[in-house]
Structures are given as C-alpha cells and as structure tokens.
Design an enzyme around this catalytic site. Sequence first.
Site, PDB file in Angstrom:
ATOM      1  N   ASN A  13      11.791   6.952 -10.345  1.00  0.00           N
ATOM      2  CA  ASN A  13      13.026   6.303  -9.895  1.00  0.00           C
ATOM      3  C   ASN A  13      13.902   6.049 -11.105  1.00  0.00           C
ATOM      4  OD1 ASN A  13      11.956   5.997  -7.287  1.00  0.00           O
ATOM      5  ND2 ASN A  13      11.095   3.979  -7.780  1.00  0.00           N
ATOM      6  N   GLY A  41       9.960   3.876 -11.658  1.00  0.00           N
ATOM      7  CA  GLY A  41       9.109   4.454 -10.617  1.00  0.00           C
ATOM      8  C   GLY A  41       7.685   4.282 -11.096  1.00  0.00           C
ATOM      9  N   LYS A  42       6.830   3.863 -10.184  1.00  0.00           N
ATOM     10  CA  LYS A  42       5.465   3.533 -10.616  1.00  0.00           C
ATOM     11  C   LYS A  42       4.726   4.742 -11.184  1.00  0.00           C
ATOM     12  CE  LYS A  42       5.385  -0.175  -7.229  1.00  0.00           C
ATOM     13  NZ  LYS A  42       5.936  -1.181  -8.132  1.00  0.00           N
ATOM     14  N   GLY A  43       4.944   5.924 -10.594  1.00  0.00           N
ATOM     15  CA  GLY A  43       4.269   7.122 -11.095  1.00  0.00           C
ATOM     16  C   GLY A  43       4.713   7.420 -12.519  1.00  0.00           C
ATOM     17  N   GLU A 140       4.408   5.284  -3.744  1.00  0.00           N
ATOM     18  CA  GLU A 140       5.850   5.506  -3.620  1.00  0.00           C
ATOM     19  C   GLU A 140       6.167   6.972  -3.307  1.00  0.00           C
ATOM     20  OE1 GLU A 140       7.685   1.892  -6.332  1.00  0.00           O
ATOM     21  OE2 GLU A 140       7.541   3.873  -7.245  1.00  0.00           O
ATOM     22  N   LEU A 220      -3.252 -10.699 -11.440  1.00  0.00           N
ATOM     23  CA  LEU A 220      -2.651 -11.964 -10.994  1.00  0.00           C
ATOM     24  C   LEU A 220      -1.552 -12.427 -11.948  1.00  0.00           C
ATOM     25  CD1 LEU A 220      -6.102 -13.677 -10.339  1.00  0.00           C
ATOM     26  CD2 LEU A 220      -4.568 -12.840  -8.570  1.00  0.00           C
ATOM     27  N   LYS A 222       0.280 -13.946 -14.854  1.00  0.00           N
ATOM     28  CA  LYS A 222      -0.161 -14.794 -15.977  1.00  0.00           C
ATOM     29  C   LYS A 222      -1.506 -15.455 -15.721  1.00  0.00           C
ATOM     30  CE  LYS A 222       3.330 -18.362 -14.851  1.00  0.00           C
ATOM     31  NZ  LYS A 222       4.180 -17.614 -13.957  1.00  0.00           N
ATOM     32  N   ASP A 251       2.155  -1.320 -14.151  1.00  0.00           N
ATOM     33  CA  ASP A 251       2.009   0.107 -14.470  1.00  0.00           C
ATOM     34  C   ASP A 251       1.445   0.286 -15.876  1.00  0.00           C
ATOM     35  OD1 ASP A 251       3.219   0.647 -11.999  1.00  0.00           O
ATOM     36  OD2 ASP A 251       5.215   0.512 -12.889  1.00  0.00           O
TER      37      ASP A 251
HETATM   38  O1  RIB Z   1       6.451  -1.025 -10.990  1.00  0.00           O
HETATM   39  C1  RIB Z   1       7.797  -1.080 -11.422  1.00  0.00           C
HETATM   40  C2  RIB Z   1       8.615  -0.025 -10.735  1.00  0.00           C
HETATM   41  O2  RIB Z   1       8.658  -0.336  -9.356  1.00  0.00           O
HETATM   42  C3  RIB Z   1      10.045   0.055 -11.173  1.00  0.00           C
HETATM   43  O3  RIB Z   1      10.200   0.966 -12.240  1.00  0.00           O
HETATM   44  C4  RIB Z   1      10.793   0.453  -9.897  1.00  0.00           C
HETATM   45  O4  RIB Z   1      11.334   1.739  -9.937  1.00  0.00           O
HETATM   46  C5  RIB Z   1       9.729   0.349  -8.791  1.00  0.00           C
HETATM   47  O5  RIB Z   1       9.263   1.565  -8.422  1.00  0.00           O
END
Ligand code: RIB
Length: 303
Positions: A13, A41-43, A140, A220, A222, A251
Amino acid sequence: MKKIKVVVVGSLNYDLILTQERLPYKGETLYADDLIQGPGGKGANQAVQCAKLGLETTLLGKVGSDRFGDALIGSMQSAGVNADKIKRKGQSGLGLVNVLYDGDYHSTILKGANYTMNIEDIENETELLKSADYIILQQEIPQFINEYIIENYNKNATLILNNAPARNVKLDTLQLLDYLVVNETEAEFMIDKKVDNIDQAFEAAQQLHSKIHTTVIITLGKSGVVLKDNKNIFHVPSHEVKAVDTTGAGDSFIGGIVYGLSQGYSINDTIHFANHVSSLTVKNKGGSESFPLLKDCVEIDRL
Ligand code: RIB
C-alpha cells in the site's frame, strides 16, 4: 553459510500517514501536524524488515499501473527486497493512517491491486515457493490465496500467518501453520472474548493453541508479547521506549521473529530480539523507512 530464503506473499500500500492530536468527531474538521508518505502494506513492510535484517527476501504481490505503483516497486528495491515478482494491475492499494500523539495508529486501507491477485499468480511461482525457508502471509490479499499457499506449501517452509486484519480461517488450515501471530484485537476476534491485558492474553493463547496446535504469538504493544507453544507459555515484556509512531511495529516484529528463528535462537531469545527490533521502529516517525538495519540491533550481541 546457506542463505536463508524468505518469501512474503502479501500487500503493498502507498501510505499517507498524518500525525494529529486525536481523531475527529462526526461532522468535525481537524488539522493534522504533518504528513509522511511512503511505502506500506503489511506484506511490503514485513518483506522490508526481513531484507533490512539481511535475509534474502522476495515479495510476491501486486501494485497498480500508477505512480504509487512505481514508488512502491522503487522503495522495495532500495530496501533490498527482490521486487522482480511484483505484478501490476489497475490502481495501487493505499493506506490512510492517523498517528495520534501517544504514538497509537488508526488505519484504513484501499484494497486496490492487492485484491486482483489470483491463483495463477501463485502457480507461476511454484519453484520459488518450494525453495523458500520461510513463507510469511498476512490478510491484506484475497483469503483464498492464503489458504491455497498454506494448504500447498506447508511441507518445506516454515509458514507464518499474521492474521491481520483478522479473518475467520478454517481450523484445519490454521493447523498447517508453524506460527500464528496476532495482536490483542485480532486475538479477540478469533476467540470472541476480550483480550485487554496479559492475563487475558495468556487465556487467549492457551485457547487458540488448544484448537490449532501451532505456536501462537500475541503481541500486546507496550505490554509485551505472550507466546504459547507445545512446551511453554510465557510473557516477554516490551522494551521501554518513547513511542512516537507505531505504524508497522507489528510488521517489524515479524521480521525480527523470522531473523531470530533463522539464526537458530531459542524461541525466548527470538521474541526478545523481535521486541528489540520493533522498539527501534516505534522511536521514529514513518512506516518501513523507520525499520532498523541489522547493525542497529545491538542487542544481537547479547544472544
Ligand atoms: O501494519 C501497518 C500497515 O497497515 C500500514 O503500512 C498500512 O498500509 C496498513 O496496511
């Protein structure tokens, strides 16, 4: 030494991250303090953290045929991720993120090209997936892609699913995983019970593990991390840092997990290391651009 091969199948993303005091109420207009834009984006984030830690990482995903797509591919290449397998179609996925003064983040995503991924895209990469030491998935991209990969590539690689955003996944599919990683909100969705503190996370990890018999890791923020595997259940506190932006912290943590496992660390040391990696991430503003390099992770000497 054998190069560890990581394949991330997931989303890219283009993120627009606004820092502001709070979220607006209905009908209210607020000012933000600043905007950071860049890859997300998580990937993509998980692939970037693995590459920054020195793992040979390939990302399978799709971006749009637009300027966001150009920027996303360019940033993956600059971070050291193999972006040769990223395809292009339509409009890129977008992440609209609000970071509040306490460092917490709220995110809305536009699915875009991420949701045009199909089984053929995966079948064309059979050799790559078969050669992977680690396959990392998130939620996602279309669910059937993740199910297809879990069901067909669980023999050779260590399979990690970050069930984020949380979805219902069949139990027998979850049982084929090696690691399930979720935050408290996602754990709550999966067990339909509040997960708001360490005790509740212990119960949730226990409950999930008793159903899927695979290692369950609950992050969790902090309050640290709870892990349940076949032998142990334990809590690891987080590192005390002043969080300015938690975008992508989960991530970055997953990249740390993969690094620790690939280096043969004990599971306890792996979680400590991953906590350290994500604590460095939250100290700076922005998404994957604030993820640390291996040389920044000084704690590695302790392990
Ligand atoms: O985990 C963070 C991500 O979640 C962000 O980069 C956003 O694009 C969403 O996908």
